[in-house]
Design an enzyme around this catalytic site. Structure first.
Site, PDB file in Angstrom:
ATOM      1  N   LYS A  62      14.856 -15.540   5.623  1.00  0.00           N
ATOM      2  CA  LYS A  62      14.023 -15.305   6.806  1.00  0.00           C
ATOM      3  C   LYS A  62      14.561 -16.070   8.025  1.00  0.00           C
ATOM      4  CE  LYS A  62      10.724 -12.647   5.080  1.00  0.00           C
ATOM      5  NZ  LYS A  62      11.366 -11.983   3.944  1.00  0.00           N
TER       6      LYS A  62
HETATM    7  C1  LIG Z   1       7.290  -7.731   4.992  1.00  0.00           C
HETATM    8  C2  LIG Z   1       7.158  -8.762   3.907  1.00  0.00           C
HETATM    9  N1  LIG Z   1       5.956  -8.953   3.333  1.00  0.00           N
HETATM   10  C3  LIG Z   1       5.780  -9.873   2.377  1.00  0.00           C
HETATM   11  C4  LIG Z   1       6.818 -10.672   1.964  1.00  0.00           C
HETATM   12  C5  LIG Z   1       6.559 -11.641   0.858  1.00  0.00           C
HETATM   13  O1  LIG Z   1       6.958 -12.935   1.163  1.00  0.00           O
HETATM   14  P1  LIG Z   1       7.468 -13.917  -0.011  1.00  0.00           P
HETATM   15  O2  LIG Z   1       8.788 -13.400  -0.494  1.00  0.00           O
HETATM   16  O3  LIG Z   1       7.578 -15.231   0.684  1.00  0.00           O
HETATM   17  O4  LIG Z   1       6.435 -13.905  -1.063  1.00  0.00           O
HETATM   18  C6  LIG Z   1       8.078 -10.526   2.553  1.00  0.00           C
HETATM   19  C7  LIG Z   1       9.215 -11.375   2.241  1.00  0.00           C
HETATM   20  O5  LIG Z   1       9.891 -11.526   1.349  1.00  0.00           O
HETATM   21  C8  LIG Z   1       8.264  -9.526   3.531  1.00  0.00           C
HETATM   22  O6  LIG Z   1       9.450  -9.331   4.096  1.00  0.00           O
END
Ligand SMILES: Cc1ncc(COP(=O)(O)O)c(C=O)c1O
Length: 366
Positions: free
Chosen positions: A180
């Site tokens: 990110k």
């Molecule tokens: C659009 C979106 N929603 C939700 C997530 C979930 O985040 P995480 O991977 O930190 O659980 C991500 C990232 O990976 C994402 O890009």
């Protein structure tokens, strides 16, 4: 010739020093780093409350649960996103209703409107690739029907709409996963002005603790805590975010000027929005005579990494196929999108190589 990766972390001696400091402090959880990170996120996003979590998935799940969403409820979202968006909704027990996208690749407010029913309890738009959704339209829709709009801003930290931070448009969730724009390896956060949403998320992320009453728990909670080590990295990254976003936007502006949009069409970006270019997307047009996967292979041969975010619309993913939702625009985008390297590690020479490689492919196919 060096290979240009599609993603590269921006971590250095400052992050290393911050992690060492935490290790030496002996306090690894629930300490000043997490608090400072929450304060920093609140001021960046213009939200009153921040609750740091172990992931973006946890942040979105907690937010939906804080609204009382569960079995029998419907939540409208986009099929063109990372599957975690849908999974967070599914884990509440609610039914997911997929609305199709528009030319921005984001949820179409017009499509959402056609799908609202008496059981709709939330709308979850995703600022995909860092490109802000049409929040004015979505919020107006939510207000008209009394439905909260929860922004999945996992890819959009630092984005603005009409010069206003995302907090202006209601509750948001973020992810700080390794690739990110702002990372702490893994991590997430809920940002909100709603004190009940904040209270619920803060309590449930830590086994439903009761403030001021150690080891008393008033519900069935979770462990969704962020560590001090992760927050320390996040705090350093917060100081760099502006520079990171500026570099991404400069690379994107160069691509906008130099990539031929007859062969490689870009998603619509409203000029008044600050897209933070978590990904830079081109769509390989039919008239180009090129195939998406052939373009990716040729880029790879030329030492240029690429990716597809995302190659399968969630309507077509095995766990969600039984919903039998049809979103042809998202499904078409999954077949023709390419993410190009846009991160701050991409140099001026790299940008030229990427543009020249695409121009060469378009010419050869013409
Ligand atoms: C659009 C979106 N929603 C939700 C997530 C979930 O985040 P995480 O991977 O930190 O659980 C991500 C990232 O990976 C994402 O890009």
């Amino acid at each position: 010739m060096t290979y240009i990766p599609v993603a590269a972390m921006q971590l250095g001696p400052d992050e290393e020093a911050a992690v060492l400091e935490v290790l030496r402090s002996g306090r690894l959880a629930q300490g000043p780093q997490v608090e400072a990170f929450e304060d920093g996120l609140a001021s960046l996003t213009g939200s009153r409350f921040a609750v740091a979590t172990s992931s973006g998935t946890a942040a979105l799940f907690l937010t939906l649960k804080s609204l009382g969403i569960g079995p029998g409820d419907e939540v409208i979202t986009t099929p063109m996103t990372f599957i975690a968006t849908a999974n967070s909704i599914a884990h509440t027990g609610a039914t997911i209703v997929f609305a199709d996208i528009d030319d921005s690749l984001n949820l179409s407010p017009a499509m959402v409107e056609t799908l609202i029913t008496g059981r709709t309890r939330a709308i979850v738009p995703v600022h995909l690739h860092g490109n802000p959704c049409d929040m004015s339209a979505l919020r107006a829709l939510g207000e008209r029907h009394g439905i909260p709009v929860i922004q999945d801003a996992c890819q959009a930290i630092g984005a603005t709409i009409d010069g206003r931070s995302l907090g202006t448009f209601g509750t948001q969730v973020y992810s700080f996963y390794a690739t990110k724009n702002l990372t702490c390896g893994e991590g997430g956060a809920v940002l909100t002005d709603d004190d009940e949403v904040a209270r619920y998320c803060r309590s449930i992320r830590h086994q439903a603790y009761v403030p001021g009453k150690p080891y008393l728990h008033d519900a069935v909670g979770h462990n969704f805590r962020l560590t001090e080590l992760q927050a320390a990295i996040g705090n350093v990254q917060l100081t760099k975010l502006d520079a990171i976003t500026t570099a991404r936007r400069e690379n994107a502006a160069y691509f906008d000027r130099h990539i031929d949009d007859r062969s490689f069409v870009r998603p619509v970006v409203r000029p008044t929005d600050r897209h933070v270019y978590h990904q830079y997307i081109v769509r390989v047009t039919e008239s180009s005579g090129l195939g998406r996967d052939d373009v990716r292979d040729a880029l790879h041969e030329a030492g240029i990494g690429s990716a597809v975010h995302y190659p399968v619309a969630i309507t077509q993913q095995p766990p969600y196929r039984s919903l039998e939702a049809s979103c042809p625009l998202a499904e078409a985008a999954a077949d023709d999108m390419i993410s190009l390297p846009v991160h701050p590690g991409v140099t001026a020479a790299d940008r030229e190589r990427i543009v020249d490689a695409l121009a060469g492919l378009a010419q050869a196919a013409a």
